[in-house]
Each structure stands twice: as structure tokens, then as C-alpha cells.
Design an enzyme around this catalytic site. Structure first.
Site, PDB file in Angstrom:
ATOM      1  N   GLU A 267       6.623  13.497 -29.229  1.00 54.97           N
ATOM      2  CA  GLU A 267       7.065  14.769 -29.828  1.00 54.97           C
ATOM      3  C   GLU A 267       8.505  15.053 -29.451  1.00 54.97           C
ATOM      4  O   GLU A 267       8.890  14.900 -28.296  1.00 54.97           O
ATOM      5  CB  GLU A 267       6.263  15.940 -29.234  1.00 54.97           C
ATOM      6  CG  GLU A 267       4.864  16.081 -29.712  1.00 54.97           C
ATOM      7  CD  GLU A 267       4.218  17.339 -29.094  1.00 54.97           C
ATOM      8  OE1 GLU A 267       3.423  17.956 -29.791  1.00 54.97           O
ATOM      9  OE2 GLU A 267       4.506  17.681 -27.930  1.00 54.97           O
TER      10      GLU A 267
ATOM     11  N   GLU B 202      -5.849  11.638 -28.279  1.00 52.95           N
ATOM     12  CA  GLU B 202      -4.581  11.773 -28.985  1.00 52.95           C
ATOM     13  C   GLU B 202      -3.474  11.135 -28.158  1.00 52.95           C
ATOM     14  O   GLU B 202      -3.488  11.215 -26.935  1.00 52.95           O
ATOM     15  CB  GLU B 202      -4.329  13.288 -29.182  1.00 52.95           C
ATOM     16  CG  GLU B 202      -3.140  13.637 -30.008  1.00 52.95           C
ATOM     17  CD  GLU B 202      -3.024  15.164 -30.275  1.00 52.95           C
ATOM     18  OE1 GLU B 202      -4.055  15.868 -30.337  1.00 52.95           O
ATOM     19  OE2 GLU B 202      -1.893  15.616 -30.395  1.00 52.95           O
TER      20      GLU B 202
END
Ligand code: NAG
Ligand code: NAG
Ligand code: NAG
Ligand code: NAG
Length: 343
Positions: free
Chosen positions: A164, A160
Site C-alpha cells: 500500500e 491478505e
């Protein structure tokens, strides 16, 4: 003027111009076939392009926001699931109804439902064959604290790449960049080898800003508005995956924070542009119409826009511009009218 002239010369030198038979297009537009890949700012060449524009703008023949519905568009996966983990008291509820299209953006909404639970939004690409590339999204972050807004590549929890933004960090505002699997320090904190907290020098909640990650085999570069903010080179994923956007809260005060229940909280996405390689590429780009790669700047600056050869037949299909596979799709040279009118 000089800039336009140079760019035009470049296209005349390397591109195939074809007559355009579509009434809605300006007669001075010409099609260029980018079948020789796309060269990015770091000189990487990518075989494929994804271009999607969620904004309805006047004079833009490609958009009809009222007909758009991501849930009915086969290019997208709109998430509808509840994530409950063992030994973790907080639940994330993703509802497909929290993904909405407005004339300005694709909206990912956090809000409370009739049971008094907070619900979240997530959508991603249906295709999951992205394997390296440069991935860009223009996003306006929520202005209310208590949520996490993310743009990321995902294969599994151990492959991943994340960008964010947590609304509860306001002084300074910051974005987190992360690679999974993450490495932890002896004291349990996230190691900076795989996790960076990057202070932002702009307010991400008032305008659209471009969030970008360039994923190559030995590193990931994280960019904000085209400026390199950080590079990580540990645990770089090497498996194909999809690209996802999400906006969520689980009311955990230690991470997402607690969001207010009395309002819709919006993360807004104006557009996404990816240049990438795919596991479906048997070989490199064909380079038959065009000997040279197109320059990614000609797409991101909208000098070249994809030309939809097969417009949706009915309102049940989406008319969002989403070019998701071939590099042989024609692009329309949009600067020609400007050049001609200023000569
Ligand atoms: C979960 O909630 C229960 C009841 O409030 C509490 O006893 C427990 O310590 C919590 N567990 C965690 C991991 O926070
Ligand atoms: C990363 O963390 C190590 C200690 O864990 C520290 O020595 C180093 O300065 C940190 N690097 C950055 C760029 O913050
Ligand atoms: C992507 O594909 C192009 C064309 O085949 C190739 O030249 C390039 O090395 C590939 N990039 C990566 C990172 O695999
Ligand atoms: C994406 O949207 C932003 C905000 O409206 C805009 O500035 C930018 O030009 C758009 N990018 C593309 C490639 O359309």
C-alpha cells in the site's frame, strides 16, 4: 550481442519451435510452448502465468487500447460497492466508472461525484485460485495526497498480503507491506511482525515502478523494482485468493487522508505479470513440449510474449493480453529478429 546469443542457444536447446501462421507476426518469430512452468529469480517453479499489458505501444500487435474495457472482460472483476462499517464514520464508495483504460495504462481514479462524495476505484482478477506465486505490477502512484493505492492478494480480511502506498507520506515517501491477520503491539500500534513501513528511495509518482510480492508457504518477500525490500514470515496465508488493485479515499485524516475534490486523482497500472500455482493444478506442468521451465525473465523482459491464438471476434470483447491459466500457451520469441538483423 553475446547476451542474445546465449539466450537464443538456451531456447534452441530446450524449446519447441513451431511455424507461426499469423500474418501480423514477423516471419522470423517462432513460438515456444512454456508447458513446463516458469522458474523465478529465487529458483521457485510455478505452473501458471498471468500476463496483462494495458499499454498500447506502437508496433505491438497484441494491443488495441480503444477496444479494451475491463468491465466487459471476463478475466476481471471491476468493483461497484459501498463499504460502510459500524462505528466508523468514513465510507468508501467504489464505482465501476472509476476504472478506465487509457493508451498508457489502466487508470484507477479517485474523484468526487455529483453528490459531493468522494468515489474510489478497484478491480481484481475474476479468478480466485491463486495459491502461492510471484506477483508483479508496474504502477505509477498518484501525485496528490489523500488516497491509498494498493496492490494485494485477498482471500478474506484474515488472509491478505498488501502493498500500500499512502500519498500523504511524502517525507520520505513510503510503502506499507502487510500480512493479515495483523498483529498489534500492547500500545495498539501495528507490530512489525506483520506490518512494515518502508521508505522509498524513488519518487513513486513520476514513473512506473514495479511492485512485487513473492508468496511462498513460509514467507512473503516484498520487492521494489526487483530489489528485495522486506520479508515477513508471520501469519502467511495458505488459502487461495484473488489479486486486486485499488485506489481509494474515505477522507479519514488518520489513514487515507483527505483528498481534494476538484480533480481526478490517478493511480496508473501499465501491466501485471504473475507466475503462480493454482488450486486447479491437478498435477505439475506437463513438460511435453518443453523439458525445462521457461525463465520468468524471458517474459518480464519481453523476450517472450504470449501469442494470442484466439483473437477477439468482436469489439465487445477485450483485446488486452491476459493469459490466465494454462502454462501450455505459446510464447513468441521476440529476440530472433533482433539477432538475425545484427548478425
Ligand atoms: C462519528 O461522528 C459523530 C458525529 O460527528 C461523532 O459524534 C462520533 O464521535 C464519531 N465517531 C467516531 C468513531 O469517529
Ligand atoms: C520490531 O519491533 C520490536 C519491538 O516491538 C523491536 O524491538 C524491533 O527492533 C523491531 N524490528 C524492526 C526490524 O524494526
Ligand atoms: C508450485 O508447483 C510446482 C509444480 O507442481 C511445484 O514444484 C512447486 O513446489 C509448487 N510451489 C509451491 C510453493 O507450492
Ligand atoms: C511494464 O510496464 C513498464 C512501464 O512501461 C515497462 O517498463 C515494463 O517493461 C513492462 N513490463 C512488461 C512485462 O511488459
Amino acid at each position: 550481442m553475446l547476451g542474445f546469443g546465449l539466450v537464443t542457444t538456451l531456447f534452441v536447446g530446450c524449446a519447441l519451435f513451431a511455424p507461426v501462421g499469423k500474418a501480423q507476426l514477423s516471419s522470423t518469430s517462432s513460438a515456444i510452448t512454456c508447458d513446463c512452468g516458469f522458474r523465478d529469480e529465487n529458483n521457485n517453479v510455478w505452473t501458471n502465468v498471468w500476463f496483462s499489458d494495458y499499454q498500447q505501444s506502437e508496433g505491438n500487435v497484441y494491443h488495441d487500447a480503444t477496444a479494451m474495457d475491463l468491465k466487459r472482460d471476463k478475466n476481471y472483476l471491476v468493483m461497484d460497492y459501498t463499504m460502510k462499517r459500524d462505528n466508523y464514520n468514513y465510507t468508501r464508495i467504489f464505482s465501476k466508472n472509476n476504472v478506465n483504460l487509457s493508451p498508457q495504462s489502466a487508470q484507477l481514479i479517485v474523484r468526487s461525484n455529483s453528490d459531493g462524495d468522494m468515489t474510489s476505484a478497484s478491480f481484481g482478477t475474476e479468478r480466485n485460485d491463486f495459491l502461492y506465486g510471484t506477483f508483479r505490477a508496474s504502477i505509477k502512484m498518484p501525485s496528490v495526497p489523500g488516497t491509498v493505492a494498493a496492490f494485494y492478494y485477498y482471500e478474506s480480511d484474515t488472509a491478505e498480503i498488501d502493498m500500500e502506498t499512502l500519498g500523504r507520506y511524502t517525507d520520505p515517501r513510503q510503502s506499507f507491506f502487510a500480512i493479515h491477520p495483523q498483529i498489534y503491539n500492547d500500545d495498539g500500534t501495528a507490530s512489525n511482525l506483520t506490518h512494515v513501513k518502508h521508505p522509498l528511495d524513488f519518487d513513486p509518482t513520476t514513473e512506473f515502478n514495479e511492485y512485487r510480492f513473492d508468496w511462498v508457504p513460509d514467507s512473503v518477500g516484498f520487492y521494489l523494482n526487483g530489489q528485495l525490500a522486506s520479508t515477513l514470515d508471520t501469519n502467511i496465508p495458505s488459502t487461495p485468493g484473488r489479486v486486486i488493485l485499488n485506489h481509494w479515499t474515505d477522507s479519514n485524516p488518520k489513514f487515507s487522508g483527505v483528498a481534494p475534490m476538484d480533480q481526478d486523482i490517478l493511480m496508473e497500472v501499465a501491466n501485471m505479470t504473475f507466475f503462480f500455482n493454482s488450486t486447479q493444478d491437478a498435477t505439475g506442468p506437463p513438460c511435453q513440449s518443453n523439458r525445462n521451465a521457461c525463465d520468468v525473465k524471458d517474459i518480464t523482459s519481453r523476450r517472450l510474449l504470449p501469442f494470442d491464438k484466439s483473437p477477439p471476434a468482436s469489439s465487445s470483447s477485450s483485446s488486452i493480453v491476459a493469459y490466465t491459466s494454462l502454462s501450455s500457451i505459446p510464447f513468441i520469441l521476440t529476440i530472433l529478429p533482433i539477432l538475425l538483423s545484427s548478425l
